[in-house]
Scaffold this motif. Sequence first.
Motif, PDB file in Angstrom:
ATOM      1  N   HIS A  18       0.816  -1.144  -7.920  1.00  0.00           N
ATOM      2  CA  HIS A  18       1.183  -1.546  -6.561  1.00  0.00           C
ATOM      3  C   HIS A  18       2.644  -1.974  -6.580  1.00  0.00           C
ATOM      4  O   HIS A  18       3.028  -2.857  -7.337  1.00  0.00           O
ATOM      5  CB  HIS A  18       0.287  -2.716  -6.122  1.00  0.00           C
ATOM      6  CG  HIS A  18       0.675  -3.316  -4.809  1.00  0.00           C
ATOM      7  ND1 HIS A  18       0.493  -4.663  -4.523  1.00  0.00           N
ATOM      8  CD2 HIS A  18       1.245  -2.764  -3.702  1.00  0.00           C
ATOM      9  CE1 HIS A  18       0.915  -4.908  -3.299  1.00  0.00           C
ATOM     10  NE2 HIS A  18       1.376  -3.776  -2.783  1.00  0.00           N
ATOM     11  N   CYS A  19       3.477  -1.316  -5.775  1.00  0.00           N
ATOM     12  CA  CYS A  19       4.917  -1.575  -5.756  1.00  0.00           C
ATOM     13  C   CYS A  19       5.352  -2.069  -4.378  1.00  0.00           C
ATOM     14  O   CYS A  19       4.947  -1.503  -3.362  1.00  0.00           O
ATOM     15  CB  CYS A  19       5.698  -0.321  -6.126  1.00  0.00           C
ATOM     16  SG  CYS A  19       5.257   0.362  -7.744  1.00  0.00           S
ATOM     17  N   ILE A  20       6.182  -3.104  -4.355  1.00  0.00           N
ATOM     18  CA  ILE A  20       6.677  -3.682  -3.112  1.00  0.00           C
ATOM     19  C   ILE A  20       8.205  -3.755  -3.165  1.00  0.00           C
ATOM     20  O   ILE A  20       8.765  -4.220  -4.154  1.00  0.00           O
ATOM     21  CB  ILE A  20       6.122  -5.097  -2.884  1.00  0.00           C
ATOM     22  CG1 ILE A  20       4.615  -5.142  -3.092  1.00  0.00           C
ATOM     23  CG2 ILE A  20       6.502  -5.608  -1.494  1.00  0.00           C
ATOM     24  CD1 ILE A  20       4.181  -5.767  -4.375  1.00  0.00           C
ATOM     25  N   SER A  21       8.861  -3.275  -2.120  1.00  0.00           N
ATOM     26  CA  SER A  21      10.318  -3.362  -2.002  1.00  0.00           C
ATOM     27  C   SER A  21      10.651  -4.095  -0.712  1.00  0.00           C
ATOM     28  O   SER A  21      10.101  -3.770   0.341  1.00  0.00           O
ATOM     29  CB  SER A  21      10.956  -1.969  -1.979  1.00  0.00           C
ATOM     30  OG  SER A  21      10.658  -1.265  -3.160  1.00  0.00           O
ATOM     31  N   HIS A  73       5.105  -1.136   1.053  1.00  0.00           N
ATOM     32  CA  HIS A  73       4.057  -1.216   0.035  1.00  0.00           C
ATOM     33  C   HIS A  73       3.667   0.201  -0.342  1.00  0.00           C
ATOM     34  O   HIS A  73       3.532   1.067   0.530  1.00  0.00           O
ATOM     35  CB  HIS A  73       2.815  -1.919   0.578  1.00  0.00           C
ATOM     36  CG  HIS A  73       2.972  -3.381   0.816  1.00  0.00           C
ATOM     37  ND1 HIS A  73       2.769  -4.331  -0.161  1.00  0.00           N
ATOM     38  CD2 HIS A  73       3.310  -4.065   1.936  1.00  0.00           C
ATOM     39  CE1 HIS A  73       2.963  -5.529   0.342  1.00  0.00           C
ATOM     40  NE2 HIS A  73       3.297  -5.401   1.619  1.00  0.00           N
ATOM     41  N   VAL A  74       3.441   0.438  -1.618  1.00  0.00           N
ATOM     42  CA  VAL A  74       2.928   1.737  -2.050  1.00  0.00           C
ATOM     43  C   VAL A  74       2.086   1.534  -3.306  1.00  0.00           C
ATOM     44  O   VAL A  74       2.462   0.777  -4.208  1.00  0.00           O
ATOM     45  CB  VAL A  74       4.078   2.748  -2.311  1.00  0.00           C
ATOM     46  CG1 VAL A  74       5.044   2.234  -3.358  1.00  0.00           C
ATOM     47  CG2 VAL A  74       3.525   4.108  -2.694  1.00  0.00           C
ATOM     48  N   VAL A  75       0.907   2.152  -3.322  1.00  0.00           N
ATOM     49  CA  VAL A  75       0.028   2.139  -4.501  1.00  0.00           C
ATOM     50  C   VAL A  75       0.124   3.515  -5.141  1.00  0.00           C
ATOM     51  O   VAL A  75      -0.164   4.536  -4.493  1.00  0.00           O
ATOM     52  CB  VAL A  75      -1.429   1.819  -4.117  1.00  0.00           C
ATOM     53  CG1 VAL A  75      -2.328   1.865  -5.364  1.00  0.00           C
ATOM     54  CG2 VAL A  75      -1.516   0.445  -3.460  1.00  0.00           C
ATOM     55  N   LEU A  76       0.526   3.552  -6.408  1.00  0.00           N
ATOM     56  CA  LEU A  76       0.820   4.805  -7.100  1.00  0.00           C
ATOM     57  C   LEU A  76      -0.161   5.055  -8.246  1.00  0.00           C
ATOM     58  O   LEU A  76      -0.664   4.113  -8.864  1.00  0.00           O
ATOM     59  CB  LEU A  76       2.244   4.773  -7.659  1.00  0.00           C
ATOM     60  CG  LEU A  76       3.378   4.555  -6.653  1.00  0.00           C
ATOM     61  CD1 LEU A  76       4.699   4.393  -7.375  1.00  0.00           C
ATOM     62  CD2 LEU A  76       3.433   5.689  -5.652  1.00  0.00           C
ATOM     63  N   HIS A  77      -0.384   6.343  -8.515  1.00  0.00           N
ATOM     64  CA  HIS A  77      -1.172   6.768  -9.679  1.00  0.00           C
ATOM     65  C   HIS A  77      -0.313   7.704 -10.513  1.00  0.00           C
ATOM     66  O   HIS A  77       0.164   8.728 -10.022  1.00  0.00           O
ATOM     67  CB  HIS A  77      -2.438   7.495  -9.252  1.00  0.00           C
ATOM     68  CG  HIS A  77      -3.170   8.136 -10.397  1.00  0.00           C
ATOM     69  ND1 HIS A  77      -3.139   9.494 -10.653  1.00  0.00           N
ATOM     70  CD2 HIS A  77      -3.944   7.582 -11.369  1.00  0.00           C
ATOM     71  CE1 HIS A  77      -3.860   9.758 -11.720  1.00  0.00           C
ATOM     72  NE2 HIS A  77      -4.359   8.622 -12.182  1.00  0.00           N
ATOM     73  N   GLN A 172       2.726  -4.472  -9.585  1.00  0.00           N
ATOM     74  CA  GLN A 172       1.490  -5.069 -10.081  1.00  0.00           C
ATOM     75  C   GLN A 172       0.643  -3.970 -10.696  1.00  0.00           C
ATOM     76  O   GLN A 172       0.403  -2.932 -10.065  1.00  0.00           O
ATOM     77  CB  GLN A 172       0.704  -5.734  -8.951  1.00  0.00           C
ATOM     78  CG  GLN A 172       1.376  -6.942  -8.321  1.00  0.00           C
ATOM     79  CD  GLN A 172       0.566  -7.491  -7.162  1.00  0.00           C
ATOM     80  OE1 GLN A 172       0.253  -6.767  -6.232  1.00  0.00           O
ATOM     81  NE2 GLN A 172       0.233  -8.766  -7.216  1.00  0.00           N
ATOM     82  N   ALA A 173       0.184  -4.183 -11.915  1.00  0.00           N
ATOM     83  CA  ALA A 173      -0.705  -3.226 -12.571  1.00  0.00           C
ATOM     84  C   ALA A 173      -2.127  -3.465 -12.091  1.00  0.00           C
ATOM     85  O   ALA A 173      -2.620  -4.591 -12.125  1.00  0.00           O
ATOM     86  CB  ALA A 173      -0.616  -3.381 -14.093  1.00  0.00           C
ATOM     87  N   ALA A 179      -9.665  -4.028  -8.506  1.00  0.00           N
ATOM     88  CA  ALA A 179      -8.276  -4.307  -8.156  1.00  0.00           C
ATOM     89  C   ALA A 179      -7.676  -3.166  -7.347  1.00  0.00           C
ATOM     90  O   ALA A 179      -6.959  -3.385  -6.366  1.00  0.00           O
ATOM     91  CB  ALA A 179      -7.455  -4.540  -9.430  1.00  0.00           C
ATOM     92  N   LEU A 180      -7.994  -1.930  -7.736  1.00  0.00           N
ATOM     93  CA  LEU A 180      -7.428  -0.763  -7.053  1.00  0.00           C
ATOM     94  C   LEU A 180      -7.863  -0.714  -5.588  1.00  0.00           C
ATOM     95  O   LEU A 180      -7.028  -0.604  -4.680  1.00  0.00           O
ATOM     96  CB  LEU A 180      -7.861   0.514  -7.775  1.00  0.00           C
ATOM     97  CG  LEU A 180      -7.520   1.831  -7.067  1.00  0.00           C
ATOM     98  CD1 LEU A 180      -6.018   1.991  -6.918  1.00  0.00           C
ATOM     99  CD2 LEU A 180      -8.120   3.011  -7.820  1.00  0.00           C
ATOM    100  N   LEU A 181      -9.162  -0.791  -5.330  1.00  0.00           N
ATOM    101  CA  LEU A 181      -9.661  -0.635  -3.967  1.00  0.00           C
ATOM    102  C   LEU A 181      -9.287  -1.818  -3.084  1.00  0.00           C
ATOM    103  O   LEU A 181      -8.958  -1.644  -1.907  1.00  0.00           O
ATOM    104  CB  LEU A 181     -11.172  -0.429  -3.975  1.00  0.00           C
ATOM    105  CG  LEU A 181     -11.637   0.906  -4.565  1.00  0.00           C
ATOM    106  CD1 LEU A 181     -13.156   0.984  -4.574  1.00  0.00           C
ATOM    107  CD2 LEU A 181     -11.057   2.084  -3.802  1.00  0.00           C
ATOM    108  N   SER A 182      -9.318  -3.033  -3.628  1.00  0.00           N
ATOM    109  CA  SER A 182      -8.932  -4.183  -2.808  1.00  0.00           C
ATOM    110  C   SER A 182      -7.448  -4.161  -2.499  1.00  0.00           C
ATOM    111  O   SER A 182      -7.022  -4.528  -1.392  1.00  0.00           O
ATOM    112  CB  SER A 182      -9.330  -5.497  -3.491  1.00  0.00           C
ATOM    113  OG  SER A 182      -8.788  -5.587  -4.787  1.00  0.00           O
ATOM    114  N   CYS A 183      -6.635  -3.696  -3.439  1.00  0.00           N
ATOM    115  CA  CYS A 183      -5.198  -3.592  -3.187  1.00  0.00           C
ATOM    116  C   CYS A 183      -4.910  -2.507  -2.157  1.00  0.00           C
ATOM    117  O   CYS A 183      -4.060  -2.691  -1.271  1.00  0.00           O
ATOM    118  CB  CYS A 183      -4.452  -3.298  -4.486  1.00  0.00           C
ATOM    119  SG  CYS A 183      -2.652  -3.249  -4.289  1.00  0.00           S
ATOM    120  N   MET A 184      -5.591  -1.375  -2.247  1.00  0.00           N
ATOM    121  CA  MET A 184      -5.412  -0.315  -1.261  1.00  0.00           C
ATOM    122  C   MET A 184      -5.775  -0.800   0.137  1.00  0.00           C
ATOM    123  O   MET A 184      -5.072  -0.521   1.122  1.00  0.00           O
ATOM    124  CB  MET A 184      -6.253   0.903  -1.633  1.00  0.00           C
ATOM    125  CG  MET A 184      -5.744   1.682  -2.835  1.00  0.00           C
ATOM    126  SD  MET A 184      -6.823   3.070  -3.281  1.00  0.00           S
ATOM    127  CE  MET A 184      -6.756   4.056  -1.785  1.00  0.00           C
TER     128      MET A 184
END
Length: 325
Positions: A18-21, A73-77, A172-173, A179-184
Amino acid sequence: MPRARKHQVSLQDTPYYHCISRCVRRSFLCGIDSYSGKSYEHRRDWIEQRLLALTDTFAIEICAYAIMSNHTHVVLHVDATRAQQWDAEAVLNRWHQMFAGTRLTQLYCVEEERENLSSGELHQVERLVELYRQRLTDISWFMRSLNEYIARQANKEDGCTGRFWEGRFKSQALLDEQALLSCMAYVDLNPIRAQMAKTPEESQYTSIRQRIKAAIKGTQPTKLKSFDSNQGEPEQLPCHLNQYLELIEFTGRAIRDDKAGHIPSSCDALLTRLRIDVENWLELTQGFEYQFSGLAGRLTALKCCRQHDNSQRIRGSGNAKRLFG
């Protein structure tokens, strides 16, 4: 003390981040500046188009994103396996989509010129190919390609120079499915929490809106990482798209009404399977960014990750036990 980026990103622990700028200026990254009355809404389209275009170059998929007024916000794989399957020409062609490369790499991509390269030049190209391959799986290079481009565009439009973002992006790792689904969900519901939209389908410049538009047509967005459609495929996100959409709808209603409400039966199975308590889930999706530091997941996942870098302190262990159980 902040941890070095190389210690925050470890594909051995997880490919999800999870990346935040955040923007540094008083004027908004997007939205309307209340002081001058100038609208910056068109910049949302800049960011969305650039973000989605980067997936054609990098071996990095987008799970979720939200473009807010002064931050993104962006969640990356990170799909390192796919990058290893590219041959030299594929790596160079992808790299040249965003960067110039070198004279040798440009010549190598022209078949007639490639035959005239010496063995020493070919060896140098091979080294560059491996360097570029590594960078195409690097979230720092991905975020740099996004943020630097937007900063240059905004500076040009504003007629100024200098820093546009407040610093390097925060990451954030995401160590497990919880963690993945709640962050998304946290990312997808950002506009609703900020009262920028009333429903997910009205949340412009977000991944959830893209998914809903595609779902109406019976498809999934090609630029976003797909949800599991055949149950159990490791390359896809760990639940069915319909479950996630219903979960987002339930969570959004609970946040908007400031009460837990009732969980739809289709979401019961997902929450039970992931062993997430309803109240904890709501707390996570209202402030995921602030519940954890550089690592997010169950306590067992945090401990396992810390063993790899020999760190003694486990930051976030209290919230991991309280929220994930």
